[in-house]
Design a protein around this motif. Sequence first.
Motif, short mmCIF file in Angstrom:
data_model
loop_
_atom_site.label_atom_id
_atom_site.label_comp_id
_atom_site.label_asym_id
_atom_site.label_seq_id
_atom_site.Cartn_x
_atom_site.Cartn_y
_atom_site.Cartn_z
N THR A 168 -29.39 0.30 26.17
CA THR A 168 -30.64 0.13 25.35
C THR A 168 -30.35 -1.09 24.54
O THR A 168 -31.22 -1.98 24.29
CB THR A 168 -31.10 1.55 24.54
N ARG A 169 -29.38 -1.19 23.81
CA ARG A 169 -28.68 -2.25 22.97
C ARG A 169 -29.01 -3.81 23.61
O ARG A 169 -29.69 -4.51 23.29
CB ARG A 169 -27.50 -2.21 22.54
N ASP A 170 -28.64 -3.69 24.97
CA ASP A 170 -28.70 -4.79 25.84
C ASP A 170 -30.09 -4.97 26.21
O ASP A 170 -30.64 -6.30 25.96
CB ASP A 170 -27.89 -4.88 27.03
N VAL A 171 -31.00 -4.11 26.27
CA VAL A 171 -32.39 -4.48 26.66
C VAL A 171 -33.11 -4.89 25.40
O VAL A 171 -33.84 -5.75 25.20
CB VAL A 171 -33.26 -2.98 27.04
N ILE A 172 -32.82 -4.36 24.28
CA ILE A 172 -33.30 -4.92 22.93
C ILE A 172 -33.07 -6.44 22.71
O ILE A 172 -33.92 -7.18 22.35
CB ILE A 172 -33.03 -4.06 22.02
N THR A 173 -31.77 -6.76 23.11
CA THR A 173 -31.22 -7.98 22.82
C THR A 173 -31.99 -9.02 23.79
O THR A 173 -32.55 -9.99 23.27
CB THR A 173 -29.72 -8.30 23.19
N GLU A 174 -32.23 -8.75 25.16
CA GLU A 174 -32.83 -9.29 26.25
C GLU A 174 -34.40 -9.83 25.75
O GLU A 174 -35.10 -10.61 25.91
CB GLU A 174 -32.39 -9.15 27.35
N LEU A 175 -34.91 -8.57 25.40
CA LEU A 175 -36.36 -8.41 24.95
C LEU A 175 -36.61 -9.56 23.70
O LEU A 175 -37.59 -10.23 23.74
CB LEU A 175 -37.09 -7.36 24.68
N GLY A 176 -35.60 -9.45 22.93
CA GLY A 176 -35.74 -10.33 21.76
C GLY A 176 -35.60 -12.05 22.34
O GLY A 176 -36.59 -12.52 21.76
N ALA A 177 -34.89 -12.13 23.12
CA ALA A 177 -34.56 -13.53 23.63
C ALA A 177 -35.89 -13.96 24.32
O ALA A 177 -36.37 -15.04 24.45
CB ALA A 177 -33.50 -13.64 24.62
N LEU A 178 -36.56 -12.99 24.91
CA LEU A 178 -37.86 -13.26 25.55
C LEU A 178 -39.10 -13.43 24.64
O LEU A 178 -40.05 -13.74 25.38
CB LEU A 178 -38.16 -12.31 26.63
N GLY A 179 -38.80 -13.18 23.47
CA GLY A 179 -40.02 -13.12 22.61
C GLY A 179 -40.84 -11.89 22.49
O GLY A 179 -41.97 -12.16 22.23
N VAL A 180 -40.36 -10.91 23.09
CA VAL A 180 -41.18 -9.69 23.24
C VAL A 180 -41.03 -8.71 22.08
O VAL A 180 -40.08 -8.10 21.79
CB VAL A 180 -40.95 -9.04 24.47
N PRO A 181 -42.15 -8.45 21.25
CA PRO A 181 -41.97 -7.49 20.10
C PRO A 181 -41.94 -6.09 20.93
O PRO A 181 -42.34 -5.55 21.71
CB PRO A 181 -43.48 -7.56 19.56
N THR A 182 -40.81 -5.32 20.26
CA THR A 182 -40.33 -4.05 20.76
C THR A 182 -40.34 -2.97 19.47
O THR A 182 -39.79 -3.28 18.45
CB THR A 182 -39.07 -4.09 21.27
N ILE A 183 -41.05 -2.06 19.57
CA ILE A 183 -40.77 -0.91 18.76
C ILE A 183 -40.09 0.31 19.17
O ILE A 183 -40.53 0.84 20.33
CB ILE A 183 -42.12 -0.30 18.34
N GLY A 184 -39.18 0.78 18.69
CA GLY A 184 -38.42 1.83 19.09
C GLY A 184 -38.86 3.04 18.50
O GLY A 184 -38.94 3.23 17.31
N THR A 185 -39.15 4.03 19.41
CA THR A 185 -39.91 5.25 18.75
C THR A 185 -38.79 6.26 18.24
O THR A 185 -39.16 7.02 17.13
CB THR A 185 -40.80 5.82 20.25
N THR A 186 -37.84 6.50 18.99
CA THR A 186 -36.79 7.47 18.26
C THR A 186 -35.27 6.97 17.82
O THR A 186 -34.65 7.78 17.83
CB THR A 186 -36.81 8.83 19.60
N LEU A 187 -35.37 5.58 18.17
CA LEU A 187 -34.15 5.11 17.99
C LEU A 187 -33.64 5.10 16.42
O LEU A 187 -34.23 4.57 15.64
CB LEU A 187 -33.79 3.72 18.49
N THR A 188 -32.40 5.06 15.90
CA THR A 188 -31.72 5.18 14.81
C THR A 188 -30.79 4.61 14.61
O THR A 188 -30.11 4.51 13.39
CB THR A 188 -31.91 6.49 14.10
N GLU A 189 -30.01 4.07 15.49
CA GLU A 189 -28.53 3.50 15.30
C GLU A 189 -28.83 2.19 14.34
O GLU A 189 -29.60 1.47 14.68
CB GLU A 189 -28.07 3.15 16.69
#
Length: 838
Positions: free
Chosen positions: A503-524
């Motif tokens: 999940t951490r890798d996905v968040i990183t790559e989505l950020g590089a693609l310029g895609v806003p992402t909202i984690g619904t239950t993530l708290t790390e």
Amino acid sequence: MAKRWPPEARETPPLLPLLDQLSSQLSAIHVGSERLTRFDHYRLVDWLTGRRLPRKPGRDDRASVIELLRQWTGRATQDGEALNRAVDAFIPNLVTRLGLGLVAWVGSKAGFRWLGKRVPGLARESKWFMRKQNFALPNHSIEFLGFAERLTLGRRESENEEQIKLLLVHAFLEDLRIAYRRRRGRFWPRRAGWRRTAYIPVLLDGVSKDNGGWELLELINHVRNETGELDPLLVIAASSVQPALSRQLGTTPVAPAEAEDALTTWREELPRKRQMLAPDARYLMIKLPFPDPDAVKWKGTPSFQAPPVRWLARSRRLEAIIAAVAVVLLLPGFVTVQNHINANCSIVGSAISPGVSTRLMDVDGNVECVGYSDNNSQVFGSNERLRWTQQAVFAQNEEAVRLHEADPDRPFVSLIYFSSLTHKDTNPDADHSRAEELEGMLLKQRQQNDRSRTEPLLRVVIANGGATMKRAPDVLRDMLTPLLESDQSIIGVVGLDRSVAETRDVITELGALGVPTIGTTLTEASLPSKSSMYFQLIPGNVRQADLVRRYAQHVGSTKVTIYHPPLNKGDVYLDDLVNVLGKELANAQVRFQATPWSRSPQELPSQCVEDHSSELVFFAGREEDFGEFLRAIGRDCYDKNRLPRIVADDAIIRFIAQKASRVHDSLAGMRVSYVSMAGLVVLAGKPCVEGKPDPKARGGLPLDAFCAGYSRLNREIQESSLPPEDKPVKPWPGEHMGVAYDAAGLFLDAVRNAQSRLAGLPQHTPHRGAIGGEFRELEFFGATGRTDFSASRIGERRNFTILELTDIHDFEQQPACVFLTGDLYGPDSPRQPNGCPA
């Protein structure tokens, strides 16, 4: 020989009765399941020579011969009348005959006069009679219909009878040639021919001039001399009138002792005599001794043995090879199909729908279907409630597309819900929590996909990253990235199950693609640092640790024990939570101890042997271990007042929501508290399920709208055909539903803000990169409370709640708020001393 031609079948006997008898006997021969031949060419000539043309008023001879030939092609028996009557009975004239007549008439008017002369089923025979043989002078007829007419009764009397007989023999031999032919056309092998390696022996006993035997032998020899074609017939004839036969055939018999030498000489002389059209070219006559029991047996008689059938031509050999090759070639396909079926994965979904892209991938030894879908061609998972909710979302996708087609100026946006929707074994806790999140998205879709001229339409693409998001990076790189590049209506991603490395890798790559992402239950805590486009509704582990520490101090706990599974196993969330909570308690000088289990919570000691009532135990684990944890610490407990105060992290919300998890008898009477990520929605209680929130919740219009929509959706689910165990039964709205509902609402509010900036300019759907900027300036009031990302991309100021169930076994009990930090719905919302709504 028996008479085979009753008067009703034909007016005259066959021209060559012996040949007709031979054709009947040979056509009855079957080698295995194959008939030797049907003698189509011979029987057609024989049929015509025994029939008169039908005479009907107003009909010419050509029409009569066409009708006669069509009777032949529809034959069931030799004369064909039985099937013709059956066809007339079951195929009405107005349906078939009139239709064929109409086609023929239209064709003739269009210049295709040949269309009315067609006799289906006779193409091969008519071609052979007119182009590949010369007996009965076929060139004297313009077409096959005229040639056939000349062979019928009343017409063939004007023809040379000898030529017609030769035609009958030639047709008979042609049928045998076809039966022995080794190729179809020029290249394609014909295995039935390759299996026939010996001539067909025919024994004619007692041949004479009177019974037509001599004539048949002469006709066969004549046809062979005239045509020069080979045929597979070997005639062995016996006759007691040898001198007359010798004179008739022009050959001299040899003695049995000379048979072998005579055969050798005959073989050597055959090509020369055949070229000379010698009348005795094909005859070898042997004078047999009169049967005598005391006669000495022949010596030196030649022996004949048919060549063996080639290996591939033998019965079932080629079939076995083809079957084996087919199995080898198709087995991977069959395995793939079976795997797709087992994994509930669409086989052709990607091919027939641009909104579907799936792939089978191995996830910890289990084959799962990962990818994305926006329609019913692909529905992920096996849980009925989860599948029902996806189908309802897809129905709203169709509605959004329909409304957008009706009003193209209306904004049309899409969100990707990306989570873990499949797993190896049944896990209703995870399935129902994912279904709840999708139900929250569905509620927001239904509110948006309504009649309006300005409100954005919402489409949801559902993506599956596999169990515990193991394959989420592969799904993003191979499938979602091309989708994001091609579909500009997609403005962001919602969901992302579990704070794990993938999940951490996905968040990183989505950020590089310029895609806003909202984690619904993530708290790390480290996730926000991975992407500047990552936003989180739920406060991080730092806030959760602060909440637990404050609560421990609020209730006066003398010690906090943190129970957790082995760390550093890839679960980033638990590693971070245990570490942050330990630091928080140490900094506040609260006595604590971190105690892991190695394989199962059952290893933990009972907390009731000694009095631990002044202490607090914190469960830092996943929902699948929580039931065993409760049973372990409550083992052999005769006084539950000796138990410590039990608090669990926010990951066990799935356990709380599942009746099947909580009805274990050993849990009866246990008081359990847990961290809630959307406690205000839970506090809306049973009245919210019925359509209006509990007035004490003070959620205002956002909560009212949520409860009204959820009440309708809940009724639909209850009235559906879902199994009882898959229908929501807890008497309050699900937290996951509220969080996903607000996450979708955040995106839509951002779209509205971006649209408002275009006042007086051409309207268009905002780019996904602009949505992230809007989030930072947006103050959002949703069903779960107030969210403000202006200071941080994490909802650090959102409410974080500890809810309590005095008896976790009682599923009808409403959770109560025992401690709360952060904002409520508004700045003036009244509070109790513990921070809970007053």
